[in-house]
Design a protein around this motif. Structure first.
Motif, PDB file in Angstrom:
ATOM      1  N   TRP A 129       0.962  -1.222  -0.113  1.00  0.00           N
ATOM      2  CA  TRP A 129      -0.074   0.037  -0.175  1.00  0.00           C
ATOM      3  C   TRP A 129       0.910   1.283   0.070  1.00  0.00           C
ATOM      4  O   TRP A 129       2.160   1.141   0.371  1.00  0.00           O
ATOM      5  CB  TRP A 129      -0.878  -0.107   1.017  1.00  0.00           C
ATOM      6  CG  TRP A 129      -0.498  -0.202   2.538  1.00  0.00           C
ATOM      7  CD1 TRP A 129       0.015   1.075   3.317  1.00  0.00           C
ATOM      8  CD2 TRP A 129      -0.265  -1.277   3.249  1.00  0.00           C
ATOM      9  NE1 TRP A 129       0.347   0.529   4.755  1.00  0.00           N
ATOM     10  CE2 TRP A 129       0.425  -0.739   4.597  1.00  0.00           C
ATOM     11  CE3 TRP A 129      -0.137  -2.669   2.967  1.00  0.00           C
ATOM     12  CZ2 TRP A 129       0.789  -1.833   5.689  1.00  0.00           C
ATOM     13  CZ3 TRP A 129      -0.122  -3.517   4.127  1.00  0.00           C
ATOM     14  CH2 TRP A 129       0.672  -3.041   5.334  1.00  0.00           C
ATOM     15  N   TYR A 162       4.832   5.884  -9.413  1.00  0.00           N
ATOM     16  CA  TYR A 162       4.086   4.814  -9.274  1.00  0.00           C
ATOM     17  C   TYR A 162       3.183   4.998  -8.066  1.00  0.00           C
ATOM     18  O   TYR A 162       1.701   4.830  -7.852  1.00  0.00           O
ATOM     19  CB  TYR A 162       4.926   3.472  -8.781  1.00  0.00           C
ATOM     20  CG  TYR A 162       5.673   3.066  -9.971  1.00  0.00           C
ATOM     21  CD1 TYR A 162       4.822   2.458 -10.843  1.00  0.00           C
ATOM     22  CD2 TYR A 162       6.935   3.094  -9.745  1.00  0.00           C
ATOM     23  CE1 TYR A 162       5.628   1.931 -11.909  1.00  0.00           C
ATOM     24  CE2 TYR A 162       7.758   2.663 -10.986  1.00  0.00           C
ATOM     25  CZ  TYR A 162       6.942   1.892 -11.859  1.00  0.00           C
ATOM     26  OH  TYR A 162       7.722   1.545 -13.161  1.00  0.00           O
ATOM     27  N   TYR A 167      -0.367   2.953  -7.382  1.00  0.00           N
ATOM     28  CA  TYR A 167       0.287   1.576  -7.408  1.00  0.00           C
ATOM     29  C   TYR A 167      -0.747   0.953  -8.685  1.00  0.00           C
ATOM     30  O   TYR A 167      -0.343  -0.149  -8.746  1.00  0.00           O
ATOM     31  CB  TYR A 167       0.321   0.783  -6.279  1.00  0.00           C
ATOM     32  CG  TYR A 167       1.371   0.815  -5.232  1.00  0.00           C
ATOM     33  CD1 TYR A 167       2.366   1.877  -5.782  1.00  0.00           C
ATOM     34  CD2 TYR A 167       1.637   0.359  -4.219  1.00  0.00           C
ATOM     35  CE1 TYR A 167       3.364   2.109  -4.940  1.00  0.00           C
ATOM     36  CE2 TYR A 167       2.587   0.446  -3.307  1.00  0.00           C
ATOM     37  CZ  TYR A 167       3.718   1.541  -3.726  1.00  0.00           C
ATOM     38  OH  TYR A 167       4.676   1.577  -2.703  1.00  0.00           O
ATOM     39  N   ARG A 168      -1.313   1.615  -9.415  1.00  0.00           N
ATOM     40  CA  ARG A 168      -2.118   0.899 -10.376  1.00  0.00           C
ATOM     41  C   ARG A 168      -1.187   0.567 -11.694  1.00  0.00           C
ATOM     42  O   ARG A 168      -1.658  -0.463 -12.454  1.00  0.00           O
ATOM     43  CB  ARG A 168      -3.295   1.731 -10.900  1.00  0.00           C
ATOM     44  CG  ARG A 168      -4.149   1.730 -10.099  1.00  0.00           C
ATOM     45  CD  ARG A 168      -5.601   2.887 -10.568  1.00  0.00           C
ATOM     46  NE  ARG A 168      -5.015   4.247 -11.039  1.00  0.00           N
ATOM     47  CZ  ARG A 168      -5.073   5.090 -10.210  1.00  0.00           C
ATOM     48  NH1 ARG A 168      -5.505   5.174  -8.863  1.00  0.00           N
ATOM     49  NH2 ARG A 168      -4.622   6.096 -10.972  1.00  0.00           N
ATOM     50  N   PHE A 172       2.484  -6.629 -11.265  1.00  0.00           N
ATOM     51  CA  PHE A 172       2.050  -7.340  -9.977  1.00  0.00           C
ATOM     52  C   PHE A 172       1.610  -8.690 -10.572  1.00  0.00           C
ATOM     53  O   PHE A 172       0.537  -9.106 -10.815  1.00  0.00           O
ATOM     54  CB  PHE A 172       0.600  -6.597  -9.312  1.00  0.00           C
ATOM     55  CG  PHE A 172       0.457  -6.817  -7.994  1.00  0.00           C
ATOM     56  CD1 PHE A 172       1.320  -6.621  -7.042  1.00  0.00           C
ATOM     57  CD2 PHE A 172      -0.737  -7.686  -7.677  1.00  0.00           C
ATOM     58  CE1 PHE A 172       1.005  -6.956  -5.513  1.00  0.00           C
ATOM     59  CE2 PHE A 172      -1.106  -7.935  -6.375  1.00  0.00           C
ATOM     60  CZ  PHE A 172      -0.001  -7.642  -5.159  1.00  0.00           C
ATOM     61  N   ASP A 176      -4.892 -11.125  -8.338  1.00  0.00           N
ATOM     62  CA  ASP A 176      -5.582  -9.811  -7.509  1.00  0.00           C
ATOM     63  C   ASP A 176      -6.730 -10.190  -6.726  1.00  0.00           C
ATOM     64  O   ASP A 176      -7.575 -11.000  -6.816  1.00  0.00           O
ATOM     65  CB  ASP A 176      -5.781  -8.876  -8.607  1.00  0.00           C
ATOM     66  CG  ASP A 176      -4.746  -7.980  -8.974  1.00  0.00           C
ATOM     67  OD1 ASP A 176      -4.398  -7.321  -7.985  1.00  0.00           O
ATOM     68  OD2 ASP A 176      -4.486  -7.706 -10.266  1.00  0.00           O
ATOM     69  N   SER A 240      -3.794   3.543  -1.139  1.00  0.00           N
ATOM     70  CA  SER A 240      -3.946   2.765  -2.324  1.00  0.00           C
ATOM     71  C   SER A 240      -3.390   1.565  -1.950  1.00  0.00           C
ATOM     72  O   SER A 240      -2.139   1.425  -1.591  1.00  0.00           O
ATOM     73  CB  SER A 240      -3.513   3.444  -3.666  1.00  0.00           C
ATOM     74  OG  SER A 240      -4.321   4.631  -3.871  1.00  0.00           O
ATOM     75  N   ARG A 242      -2.642  -2.814  -3.427  1.00  0.00           N
ATOM     76  CA  ARG A 242      -2.554  -3.987  -4.480  1.00  0.00           C
ATOM     77  C   ARG A 242      -2.335  -5.112  -3.458  1.00  0.00           C
ATOM     78  O   ARG A 242      -1.431  -5.115  -2.508  1.00  0.00           O
ATOM     79  CB  ARG A 242      -1.415  -3.856  -5.617  1.00  0.00           C
ATOM     80  CG  ARG A 242      -1.304  -2.766  -6.319  1.00  0.00           C
ATOM     81  CD  ARG A 242      -2.636  -2.801  -7.125  1.00  0.00           C
ATOM     82  NE  ARG A 242      -2.578  -4.060  -8.212  1.00  0.00           N
ATOM     83  CZ  ARG A 242      -2.052  -4.055  -9.194  1.00  0.00           C
ATOM     84  NH1 ARG A 242      -1.020  -3.034  -9.813  1.00  0.00           N
ATOM     85  NH2 ARG A 242      -2.285  -5.344 -10.002  1.00  0.00           N
ATOM     86  N   GLY A 244      -2.648  -9.495  -3.734  1.00  0.00           N
ATOM     87  CA  GLY A 244      -2.667 -10.588  -4.536  1.00  0.00           C
ATOM     88  C   GLY A 244      -2.310 -11.865  -3.696  1.00  0.00           C
ATOM     89  O   GLY A 244      -1.941 -12.001  -2.688  1.00  0.00           O
TER      90      GLY A 244
END
Length: 247
Positions: A129, A162, A167-168, A172, A176, A240, A242, A244
């Motif tokens: 994050w 980024y 972070y989109r 990665f 997700d 924000s 990500r 996974g």
């Protein structure tokens, strides 16, 4: 090569960073297949590591900066180690979760992700994050824009793109997992808010090149926008994430 933007002011960094909400750590713990071991990579002063200790039996927290680790808060369930993100001392398949708080953009993605996949057990998860500029209100946000546009903007490292993208745009290579929205809210005085902006790598780089601190230069204008300097105002940061899973 390790890009060190913070060791020179590690103590200030530890003291001035906002704190993440407890709900964030409850969420990332919920996606882990077990609660035995979490690797907190790029731990800095250990802020996330300490919070993760409420959810995991063991927290292994690493940072490439020995100065950051020296300023990390001790905890009986947290083991700190100086190590780059791309070379973790943990054995294969040992971690339930890997976390990265406000640091993923500094890493060599390919090498780091190879380590994540090596260290995670099957079904283990990774959560990273970040947060961008804070918001206080229209009056202060105008001054924040001035600080960035007229002074420190060109001095951000290129990896900050980024962060600006939430972070989109980071690679990665994991399955997700949708993450709920999170935000940080702190209540700071003017001095605390200015102190936070003084920890920015861009502020440090501008000051070194130009010989004066742009935050100090704009302090009278920030003070006029703030009002009573001792009043605590709500400072908000949008997070924000990500998240996974390794399969």
């Amino acid at each position: 090569m390790f890009k060190d933007h913070f060791s020179g002011h590690a103590a200030d960094y530890a003291a001035r960073r906002p704190t993440y909400p407890p709900e964030l750590f409850a969420f990332v713990a919920s996606v882990a297949p077990a609660r035995t071991l979490v690797w907190d990579c790029g731990t800095g002063s250990g802020q996330a590591a300490i919070a993760l200790a409420d959810h995991f039996d063991r927290v292994f927290a690493t940072d490439a900066s020995s100065e950051q680790i020296a300023n990390a808060q001790p905890h009986p369930k947290v083991e700190y180690a100086v190590a780059p993100a791309e070379a973790c001392p943990l054995p294969d398949g040992s971690a339930d979760l890997v976390t990265v708080a406000q640091a993923l953009h500094w890493f060599d993605f390919d090498r780091f992700y190879a380590e994540v996949k090596r260290v995670l057990r099957p079904g283990g998860a990774i959560a990273a994050w970040t947060y961008d500029f804070h918001s206080v209100g229209a009056d202060m946000d105008h001054m924040l824009k001035k600080l960035n546009d007229e002074f420190v903007g060109p001095f951000w490292p290129p990896e900050r793109k980024y962060v600006a993208a939430g972070y989109r745009t980071v690679p990665f290579p994991f399955a997700d997992i949708p993450a709920p929205p999170f935000e940080m809210r702190v209540y700071w005085t003017l001095a605390e808010t200015l102190g936070y902006m003084n920890t920015w790598s861009a502020t440090k780089r501008f000051t070194k090149e130009h010989g004066f601190n742009p935050v100090e230069k704009l302090t009278p204008e920030f003070a006029a926008a703030w009002g009573n300097a001792d009043d605590r105002r709500e400072v908000m940061f949008e997070l924000s994430m990500r998240v996974g899973r390794k399969w």
